[in-house]
Design an enzyme around this catalytic site. Structure first.
Site, mmCIF file in Angstrom:
data_model
loop_
_atom_site.group_PDB
_atom_site.id
_atom_site.type_symbol
_atom_site.label_atom_id
_atom_site.label_comp_id
_atom_site.label_asym_id
_atom_site.label_seq_id
_atom_site.Cartn_x
_atom_site.Cartn_y
_atom_site.Cartn_z
ATOM 1 N N ARG A 58 3.093 -6.265 -1.846
ATOM 2 C CA ARG A 58 4.022 -7.385 -1.395
ATOM 3 C C ARG A 58 3.519 -8.663 -1.555
ATOM 4 O O ARG A 58 2.423 -9.002 -1.511
ATOM 5 C CB ARG A 58 3.780 -6.917 0.045
ATOM 6 C CG ARG A 58 4.788 -7.939 0.971
ATOM 7 C CD ARG A 58 5.188 -6.934 2.523
ATOM 8 N NE ARG A 58 3.979 -7.132 3.407
ATOM 9 C CZ ARG A 58 4.155 -6.612 4.481
ATOM 10 N NH1 ARG A 58 5.150 -6.105 4.947
ATOM 11 N NH2 ARG A 58 2.931 -6.940 5.310
ATOM 12 N N LYS A 60 -0.179 -2.742 0.086
ATOM 13 C CA LYS A 60 0.225 -1.948 1.294
ATOM 14 C C LYS A 60 0.132 -0.272 0.972
ATOM 15 O O LYS A 60 0.748 -0.025 0.296
ATOM 16 C CB LYS A 60 1.627 -2.321 1.794
ATOM 17 C CG LYS A 60 2.054 -1.955 3.201
ATOM 18 C CD LYS A 60 3.308 -2.610 3.479
ATOM 19 C CE LYS A 60 3.798 -2.198 4.842
ATOM 20 N NZ LYS A 60 5.202 -2.680 5.148
ATOM 21 N N ASP A 80 7.726 -6.289 7.231
ATOM 22 C CA ASP A 80 7.614 -5.186 7.663
ATOM 23 C C ASP A 80 8.740 -4.292 7.636
ATOM 24 O O ASP A 80 9.359 -4.108 8.814
ATOM 25 C CB ASP A 80 6.821 -5.288 8.982
ATOM 26 C CG ASP A 80 5.301 -5.433 8.678
ATOM 27 O OD1 ASP A 80 4.966 -5.570 7.548
ATOM 28 O OD2 ASP A 80 4.545 -5.406 9.669
ATOM 29 N N GLY A 126 -3.711 -2.382 9.354
ATOM 30 C CA GLY A 126 -4.523 -1.000 9.506
ATOM 31 C C GLY A 126 -4.460 -0.182 7.873
ATOM 32 O O GLY A 126 -4.836 0.737 7.665
ATOM 33 N N ARG A 127 -3.296 -0.731 7.243
ATOM 34 C CA ARG A 127 -3.055 -0.128 5.897
ATOM 35 C C ARG A 127 -2.467 -0.970 5.022
ATOM 36 O O ARG A 127 -1.604 -0.784 4.099
ATOM 37 C CB ARG A 127 -1.980 0.906 6.280
ATOM 38 C CG ARG A 127 -0.580 0.309 6.848
ATOM 39 C CD ARG A 127 0.576 1.221 7.062
ATOM 40 N NE ARG A 127 1.415 0.726 8.009
ATOM 41 C CZ ARG A 127 2.364 1.273 8.489
ATOM 42 N NH1 ARG A 127 3.004 2.300 7.992
ATOM 43 N NH2 ARG A 127 3.251 0.656 9.229
ATOM 44 N N ASP A 155 4.256 -8.478 16.314
ATOM 45 C CA ASP A 155 3.729 -8.399 15.107
ATOM 46 C C ASP A 155 4.371 -8.143 13.932
ATOM 47 O O ASP A 155 3.720 -8.183 12.664
ATOM 48 C CB ASP A 155 2.491 -7.074 15.100
ATOM 49 C CG ASP A 155 3.209 -5.853 15.484
ATOM 50 O OD1 ASP A 155 3.903 -5.616 16.484
ATOM 51 O OD2 ASP A 155 3.078 -4.942 14.769
ATOM 52 N N ASN A 156 5.512 -8.050 13.859
ATOM 53 C CA ASN A 156 6.495 -7.819 12.645
ATOM 54 C C ASN A 156 7.203 -9.392 12.639
ATOM 55 O O ASN A 156 8.428 -8.950 12.005
ATOM 56 C CB ASN A 156 7.224 -6.768 12.750
ATOM 57 C CG ASN A 156 6.497 -5.398 12.656
ATOM 58 O OD1 ASN A 156 5.335 -5.390 12.335
ATOM 59 N ND2 ASN A 156 7.093 -4.360 13.373
HETATM 60 P P1 AMP Z 1 4.003 -1.315 11.627
HETATM 61 O O1 AMP Z 1 4.777 -0.165 12.406
HETATM 62 O O2 AMP Z 1 4.076 -1.266 10.249
HETATM 63 O O3 AMP Z 1 4.301 -2.325 12.189
HETATM 64 O O4 AMP Z 1 2.472 -1.256 12.182
HETATM 65 C C1 AMP Z 1 2.000 -1.480 13.425
HETATM 66 C C2 AMP Z 1 0.637 -1.149 13.228
HETATM 67 O O5 AMP Z 1 0.253 -0.106 13.004
HETATM 68 C C3 AMP Z 1 -0.057 -2.227 12.266
HETATM 69 O O6 AMP Z 1 -1.293 -2.622 12.695
HETATM 70 C C4 AMP Z 1 -0.447 -1.210 11.174
HETATM 71 O O7 AMP Z 1 -1.363 -1.664 10.270
HETATM 72 C C5 AMP Z 1 -0.909 0.182 12.104
HETATM 73 N N1 AMP Z 1 -0.608 1.239 11.004
HETATM 74 C C6 AMP Z 1 0.693 1.851 10.871
HETATM 75 N N2 AMP Z 1 0.740 2.902 9.883
HETATM 76 C C7 AMP Z 1 -0.789 2.938 9.615
HETATM 77 C C8 AMP Z 1 -1.519 4.004 8.887
HETATM 78 N N3 AMP Z 1 -0.917 5.010 8.265
HETATM 79 N N4 AMP Z 1 -2.922 3.702 8.947
HETATM 80 C C9 AMP Z 1 -3.491 2.826 9.734
HETATM 81 N N5 AMP Z 1 -2.861 2.048 10.325
HETATM 82 C C10 AMP Z 1 -1.454 2.057 10.223
HETATM 83 MG MG MG Z 2 3.912 -4.147 11.191
#
Ligand code: AMP
Ligand code: MG
Length: 487
Positions: A172, A109, A258, A88-89, A248-249
């Site tokens: 990354r 990222k 992550d 998502g980012r 997912d991590n």
């Molecule tokens: P994470 O906490 O980094 O493991 O992210 C969990 C999910 O949320 C993943 O699918 C990320 O891509 C999404 N995500 C987290 N922050 C953002 C953001 N600012 N914009 C879009 N997607 C996000």
């Molecule tokens: Mg993640």
């Protein structure tokens, strides 16, 4: 700067990703570039100035041969299944082949929204970007498998979180971005054919030696479990708390991935949690092995359709592999602690010595990192370092006497043993109170303290004059440390 992209995921895995475009940052400015990593990847930086690097590693200029995509994945977050996550980012620029033949993903990222952003802005703030850069460099220097950071670039734009922050993009580098959650996504939405396709691709990319196994998908499960046991043992060995061990991590390559609200423990306490979003302590330091077990059970479930397709009877074998994880982890962990304690050869009574150690460290709130260095000093005839560390002169005396007897049973030269211990027990880790101060300074425009700390943690083992403050535990009266998510 030349890249020779070779985008196998893009070519072979259609349907597993969405095309993506980077947001053009308004004023990209290079914060940090990892020259040594660039060299390892075979990038020829000659003639590439900081501005060009900033444009390349912020999404301003998309290099020739790149085919930017966002990967689809699902995942269990804090125990609950989210069927639709995905990058998502982040966007995968492409894959490059290093001079030694190893394949790496190059990912931006924080480069803006993708098809998987849901309500997110797809952006990253400077603090989390620099934290990931720093901590992943520290992990790499300590020899812990990890994704790497190639560049950090300020975008010149603001990112709105609980308040506005300067935005940044992290580049990354990972041996791949295939996660347990990637398997879960295709198991949940598409079934056996897609899981088999992903498993075959993963084996070809990461573990080609498994291709000829009687049931390659079962062999993949076995290998990933092995790598996870080794990885979590390494984490515990350096006091690392990931903070968000959602499926997912978890990268199937066995690399730490992550870096969000991660941190290193100061005083030893198994229940230590730093993340503001982990109120129940699900991902506390001492729970990480159990969570790894849980995550591997989810991986096994996602692989089952593939395992079953090859040989229905192997479903039982998969279950047996998952059931055996606690014993397998324990073996990896004991090996890790033996190295930390200078106990090269296994002996029957190590388990008691090991468990006793952590009970004692917790009882006396001993600084985890400093303890092992002080232990090595005992071998050099210096008892003062340990004395200064412990709350009372005879605290831990019985345990230390036991350890000493165990050391004496081996014939090793004490000085050589101390040096070997210092080679696995870091002196310099990213101490929370220092990390936080450097991130605050960086956010305010002064990058120097962060650069100093980066240099320190890149050489974690050998003592260097003038760096004493970096090795010191947080002041006893320091407020409890909290980390926040949201790269
Ligand atoms: P994470 O906490 O980094 O493991 O992210 C969990 C999910 O949320 C993943 O699918 C990320 O891509 C999404 N995500 C987290 N922050 C953002 C953001 N600012 N914009 C879009 N997607 C996000
Ligand atoms: Mg993640």
């Amino acid at each position: 700067m030349d890249f020779a992209f070779e985008n196998s995921f893009h070519a072979d895995m259609q349907g597993f990703y969405a095309p993506a475009e980077a947001l053009r940052p308004s004023a990209p400015r290079l914060l940090a570039f990892n020259d040594r990593l660039a060299e390892r990847l075979g990038f020829d930086r000659d003639g590439t100035d900081a501005d060009e690097l900033a444009r390349l590693f912020s999404g301003q200029d998309i290099p020739k041969g790149a085919a930017p995509i966002a990967l689809a994945y699902a995942g269990h977050q804090f125990g609950h299944f989210s069927p639709q996550l995905g990058d998502g980012r982040a966007l995968l620029l492409g894959e490059i082949i290093a001079p030694d033949g190893a394949r790496f993903d190059i990912q931006l990222k924080g480069s803006g929204p993708t098809a998987f952003s849901r309500n997110g802005d797809g952006k990253a703030a400077i603090g989390p970007v620099l934290r990931e850069f720093l901590v992943s460099e520290a992990m790499a220097a300590m020899g812990v498998p990890t994704t790497r950071a190639l560049a950090a670039v300020a975008t010149g734009d603001r990112v709105q979180r609980e308040r506005a922050h300067p935005g940044a993009v992290l580049t990354r580098v990972a041996s791949s971005h295939i996660r347990v959650g990637t398997f879960q996504f295709f198991a949940a939405h598409f079934g056996a054919d897609h899981v088999i396709q992903l498993s075959d691709y993963s084996i070809k990319r990461h573990f080609p030696d498994l291709a000829d196994a009687p049931n390659p998908h079962l062999a993949l499960l076995d290998r990933v479990i092995d790598l996870q046991c080794a990885l979590i043992a390494r984490w515990l060995g350096v006091g690392f708390i990931h903070g968000v061990m959602n499926t997912d991590n978890v990268a199937i390559s066995g690399e730490t991935i992550d870096y969000g609200p991660c941190a290193f423990m100061d005083r030893f306490a198994a229940h230590t949690v730093f993340s503001s979003i982990d109120a129940n302590g699900r991902y506390a330091y001492g729970r990480q092995p159990q969570i790894m077990h849980w995550n591997m059970a989810r991986f096994a479930e996602a692989l089952l359709p593939a395992i079953h397709r090859v040989a229905p009877a192997d479903v039982e074998a998969a279950k047996a592999l998952v059931d055996a994880i606690p014993a397998r982890f324990r073996t990896a962990w004991e090996a890790q602690v033996r190295l930390k304690l200078g106990l090269a050869e296994g002996a029957g009574d190590d388990a008691g010595l090991i468990d006793g150690l952590f009970d004692e460290l917790e009882k006396h709130s001993v600084d985890f990192t400093s303890f092992f260095r002080a232990l090595a000093m005992l071998l050099r005839g210096d008892g003062a370092t340990m004395q200064a560390l412990l709350p009372a002169p005879d605290a831990m005396a019985p345990w230390i006497a036991d350890w000493w007897r165990r050391i004496e049973r081996g014939a090793a030269n004490p000085i050589e043993l101390a040096d070997a211990m210092d080679g696995v027990n870091p002196l310099y880790i990213p101490r929370n109170h220092i990390v936080e101060a450097t991130l605050d300074a960086a956010e305010g425009g002064d990058l120097d303290p962060w650069l100093d700390l980066l240099d320190v943690v890149r050489h974690p083992f050998a003592a260097r004059a003038g760096l004493e403050r970096f090795a010191e535990p947080a002041p006893v009266d320091a407020a409890p440390y909290t980390t926040f998510c949201g790269t």
